[in-house]
Design an enzyme around this catalytic site. Structure first.
Site, PDB file in Angstrom:
ATOM      1  CG  ASN B  16     -15.042  -8.588  -8.036  1.00 37.68           C
ATOM      2  OD1 ASN B  16     -16.065  -7.950  -8.315  1.00 37.68           O
ATOM      3  ND2 ASN B  16     -14.003  -7.857  -7.836  1.00 37.68           N
ATOM      4  CB  CYS B  17     -16.832 -14.601  -9.037  1.00 36.87           C
ATOM      5  SG  CYS B  17     -16.799 -16.344  -9.224  1.00 36.87           S
TER       6      CYS B  17
END
Lengths: 270, 81
Positions: B16-17
């Site tokens: 994920n970011c």
């Protein structure tokens, strides 16, 4: 050396920065920084450098943790009272980041041992609380051509400056000699507000990180002072002329390290 | 994709970011000027942010194509060393 997934996550906020990146983080992991004094200044330096992933951190201090240290020396916990400060600091740093190798020096630094201790390090932090140690660190770093960051804190005031060989004045260029014994109160006598070590020590950690990364401007040629009560920072430009300095000048008169006499109530590691 | 001479490929659909961009950035740092990196990334936040961040670093985004399975293929040319 490739990063593990854990390292990518741990250092992600560094790696994202244009000025750091994967290359900069690798520089930090390969860097060696020595912290002299595991006290009010050394505590935040140790913690920020360990968190940043500075791969090898040396820490020198002869003292044991005292209950009166805990108001400001945040690397130590209540349960550490009585333990050598270097051991307590090592445990904190290793618990924060397993990437960091901590080397402890449970001894007072002196003219006898300082050159041997600093020789393996890229950058030195002066986190001591007395003038004999500050002049000794300065002279040894000048002689061994090592960059270091000086700092001092007392009451609601703090100051720091950075020395890089050939890049500006040393501590002795500015403060020629230690003041007479007992002319200046020590921290023990004068007191110090706890967060002062956090402010000034964090700035020292920042200087070390910037030096390792090779980014930005260091505090060379300047003295930064902080007055907490007035909430005032001053960046004072120092004279650029170092030719006549007794240790870093063209014709040094100090060519051997000096162990100045210490005021009786002093100890290292503010 | 055949028109590009891909130097290296990475898959950032499992993260994920901001780890998406961090992984892309690390892969790019290991390449030389002019090398081509192919990145497989998820729809949504990754596809909105990763190409933008890569451009901000000064690299060249050559193409972004849908794979048809909720993922995209991003082709980037490394600029600089």
């Amino acid at each position: 050396m490739a990063f593990t997934n854990e390292q990518i996550e741990r250092y992600s906020r560094h790696i994202i920065l244009k000025e750091v990146g994967a290359k900069g983080q690798k520089k930090l992991l390969n860097a060696k920084v020595l912290i002299i004094g595991a006290g009010g200044l050394g505590a935040p330096v140790a913690m920020y450098l360990a968190a940043a992933g500075v791969g090898t951190i040396g820490i020198a201090d002869a003292d044991e943790v005292d209950l009166s240290n805990l108001q400001r020396q945040i690397v130590h916990q209540t349960a550490d009272v009585g333990k050598p400060k270097v051991q307590s600091a090592k445990e904190t740093m290793e618990a924060m980041n397993p990437d960091v190798k901590v080397i402890t020096y449970h001894e007072f630094i002196s003219s006898e041992n300082i050159l041997d201790i600093i020789k393996d390090y890229d950058f030195i932090i002066d986190g001591t609380d007395n003038f004999p140690a500050k002049f000794l660190i300065n002279d040894a770093c000048v002689m061994a051509k090592k960059p270091f960051c000086h700092a001092g804190i007392i009451r609601f005031q703090g100051q720091l400056m950075t020395y890089v060989p050939g890049k500006g004045p040393c501590y002795r260029c500015v403060f020629k000699n230690p003041p007479p014994k007992d002319a200046v109160p020590t921290c023990k006598q004068a007191g110090v507000i706890g967060a002062m070590g956090g402010v000034i020590g964090s700035l020292q950690a920042m200087e070390a990180v910037k030096y390792i990364l090779g980014v930005g401007d260091l505090l060379t040629g300047y003295l930064l002072t902080y007055d907490a009560l007035k909430m005032q920072f001053r960046k004072i430009k120092l004279p650029a002329d170092t030719h006549n300095c007794a240790v870093c000048g063209d014709h040094p008169t100090i060519t051997e390290l000096i162990d100045y006499e210490q005021a009786e109530c002093d100890g290292t590691g503010l | 994709m055949a028109e590009y001479n891909i130097t290296d490929s990475i898959d950032i659909t499992d993260v994920n970011c901001p780890i998406t961009f961090v992984k892309a950035k690390i892969a790019l740092e290991e390449l030389d000027d002019g090398d081509i990196l192919s990145i497989r990334l998820n729809d949504g936040e990754p596809v909105q942010n990763v190409p933008k961040s890569i451009k901000e670093e000064g690299h060249e985004v050559l193409s972004l194509t849908e794979n048809g399975d909720g993922t995209y293929q991003l082709i980037v040319k490394k600029v600089g060393d």
